[in-house]
Design a protein around this motif. Structure first.
Motif, short mmCIF file in Angstrom:
data_model
loop_
_atom_site.label_atom_id
_atom_site.label_comp_id
_atom_site.label_asym_id
_atom_site.label_seq_id
_atom_site.Cartn_x
_atom_site.Cartn_y
_atom_site.Cartn_z
N PHE A 9 44.50 -3.28 -48.21
CA PHE A 9 43.09 -3.55 -48.45
C PHE A 9 42.92 -4.90 -49.13
O PHE A 9 43.76 -5.33 -49.93
CB PHE A 9 42.48 -2.43 -49.28
N PHE A 10 41.81 -5.56 -48.81
CA PHE A 10 41.52 -6.90 -49.29
C PHE A 10 40.14 -6.92 -49.94
O PHE A 10 39.40 -5.94 -49.85
CB PHE A 10 41.62 -7.88 -48.13
N PRO A 11 39.76 -8.01 -50.62
CA PRO A 11 38.50 -8.04 -51.36
C PRO A 11 37.26 -7.66 -50.55
O PRO A 11 36.30 -7.10 -51.09
CB PRO A 11 38.41 -9.49 -51.84
N GLY A 12 37.26 -7.91 -49.25
CA GLY A 12 36.10 -7.59 -48.43
C GLY A 12 35.82 -6.11 -48.29
O GLY A 12 34.76 -5.72 -47.77
N VAL A 58 40.58 -4.95 -39.57
CA VAL A 58 41.41 -5.62 -38.57
C VAL A 58 42.56 -4.76 -38.07
O VAL A 58 43.34 -4.21 -38.87
CB VAL A 58 41.97 -6.95 -39.12
N LEU A 59 42.67 -4.68 -36.76
CA LEU A 59 43.85 -4.14 -36.11
C LEU A 59 44.13 -5.08 -34.94
O LEU A 59 43.41 -5.08 -33.95
CB LEU A 59 43.64 -2.72 -35.61
N SER A 60 45.15 -5.91 -35.08
CA SER A 60 45.48 -6.88 -34.06
C SER A 60 46.96 -7.19 -34.11
O SER A 60 47.57 -7.18 -35.19
CB SER A 60 44.67 -8.17 -34.26
N LYS A 90 47.82 -14.18 -39.59
CA LYS A 90 46.64 -14.91 -39.13
C LYS A 90 45.34 -14.33 -39.68
O LYS A 90 44.31 -15.02 -39.73
CB LYS A 90 46.62 -14.87 -37.60
N TYR A 91 45.35 -13.10 -40.15
CA TYR A 91 44.09 -12.43 -40.48
C TYR A 91 43.89 -12.15 -41.96
O TYR A 91 42.75 -11.98 -42.41
CB TYR A 91 44.00 -11.11 -39.71
N ALA A 92 44.95 -12.07 -42.75
CA ALA A 92 44.81 -11.71 -44.15
C ALA A 92 43.96 -12.74 -44.90
O ALA A 92 44.07 -13.94 -44.66
CB ALA A 92 46.19 -11.61 -44.80
N GLY A 93 43.11 -12.27 -45.79
CA GLY A 93 42.27 -13.16 -46.57
C GLY A 93 41.20 -12.39 -47.31
O GLY A 93 40.96 -11.20 -47.04
N HIS A 96 45.37 -3.09 -40.61
CA HIS A 96 46.32 -2.04 -40.27
C HIS A 96 47.55 -2.73 -39.66
O HIS A 96 47.49 -3.25 -38.55
CB HIS A 96 45.70 -1.07 -39.26
N TYR A 97 48.64 -2.68 -40.41
CA TYR A 97 49.87 -3.34 -39.97
C TYR A 97 50.70 -2.38 -39.12
O TYR A 97 51.68 -1.80 -39.59
CB TYR A 97 50.66 -3.84 -41.18
N VAL A 98 50.28 -2.22 -37.87
CA VAL A 98 50.99 -1.34 -36.96
C VAL A 98 52.39 -1.89 -36.70
O VAL A 98 52.73 -3.01 -37.10
CB VAL A 98 50.21 -1.17 -35.64
#
Length: 279
Positions: free
Chosen positions: A145-148, A242-244, A254-257, A264-266
């Motif tokens: 989980f991130f601040p958003g 995000v799931l990519s 590329k997506y963390a922030g 979701h780190y599949v």
């Protein structure tokens, strides 16, 4: 040609996980800078193998989303007593509950049969057994989980009764429980669900009862997908939730922030989980 960036990222992720696992007893003692309480219950099913991911995921949720009324880690039965104590030592809101203790006893026999034969069947049993008395979240342990994610508080307090799901980036389903190709549209990932009310599972479970071999990995996810859409749940914003796997073969995440709510780190990008586990 060898993809140096990809292999470097995987090696780094493996090393960081090993280091994190070695110092978990110290990590769980670190205070989490959070005082905001949120009217949400959270459940996560995991096992002894996933202890490092579960610790990091749990801490990231409390840090960025807030302190839920309870954060219940459902053990598949493999967690040791020491691991349970470590998890519950992270925060007073955390409890570890064996699936055997949580599971409902009034479900169709096909659900129990599936749970006895496959790990994903145990996940289905867990999802169907989670009590929904308020806004309730289910999250896999490989989600950070991130601040958003702070907008979850608004979702919890909203009068909107539609449950919410994480859109999947691929269509991986058990065709034995798909009766029409149109049922594959808008694939659901069962790794993160916001329940605003109890779901009616009967539509999907009826199809499960007609299967004789319960060894397909994507049966559970397909049943969740069918149930979510049967109950008219709404998708979460895929740019924030995000799931990519598009960044699988490059080095950075590329997506963390701070703008996103979660990722979701599949399996294909699991190594990138560890690039942000301490952020």
């Amino acid at each position: 040609m060898v993809n140096v960036a990809y292999h470097t990222a995987r090696t780094q992720g493996k090393m960081m996980r090993s280091l994190y696992k070695a110092v978990i007893p110290q990590i769980v003692k670190l205070p989490i800078s959070q005082t905001q309480k949120i009217p949400i219950s959270v459940y996560s099913l995991s096992c002894e193998r996933d202890l490092p991911e579960q610790v990091a995921s749990l801490r990231s949720f409390i840090r960025h989303a807030g302190i839920p009324e309870r954060f219940t880690i459902i053990s598949d039965g493999s967690y040791t007593e020491n691991s349970c104590q470590l998890l519950e030592g992270i925060h007073p809101c955390v409890e570890v509950l064996p699936l055997e203790q949580l599971k409902r006893t009034d479900l169709p026999q096909s659900v129990y049969d599936y749970a006895s034969q496959h790990s994903m069947g145990r996940k289905l049993l867990a999802l169907m057994s989670i009590p929904i008395n308020q806004t309730t979240i289910y999250t896999d342990s490989d989600i950070l989980f991130f601040p958003g994610v702070s907008d979850l508080v608004e979702l919890a307090r909203s009068d909107n009764t539609s449950s919410l799901y994480l859109p999947d980036c691929a269509t991986k389903m058990d065709d034995r429980v798909i009766y029409d190709e149109r049922e594959k549209l808008n694939p659901v990932n069962g790794g993160f669900i916001v329940f605003k009310k109890p779901l009616d599972w009967s539509f999907a479970v009826e199809r499960l009862s007609k299967i004789t071999e319960l060894n397909h990995y994507f049966t559970e996810q397909t049943l969740v997908h069918l149930t979510i859409h049967h109950n008219q749940a709404k998708p979460l914003c895929s740019k924030r939730y995000v799931l990519s796997v598009e960044d699988q073969f490059i080095y950075p995440d590329k997506y963390a922030g701070k703008e996103i709510a979660l990722r979701h780190y599949v399996n294909d990008v699991r190594h990138k989980f560890w690039f942000n586990a301490l952020s």
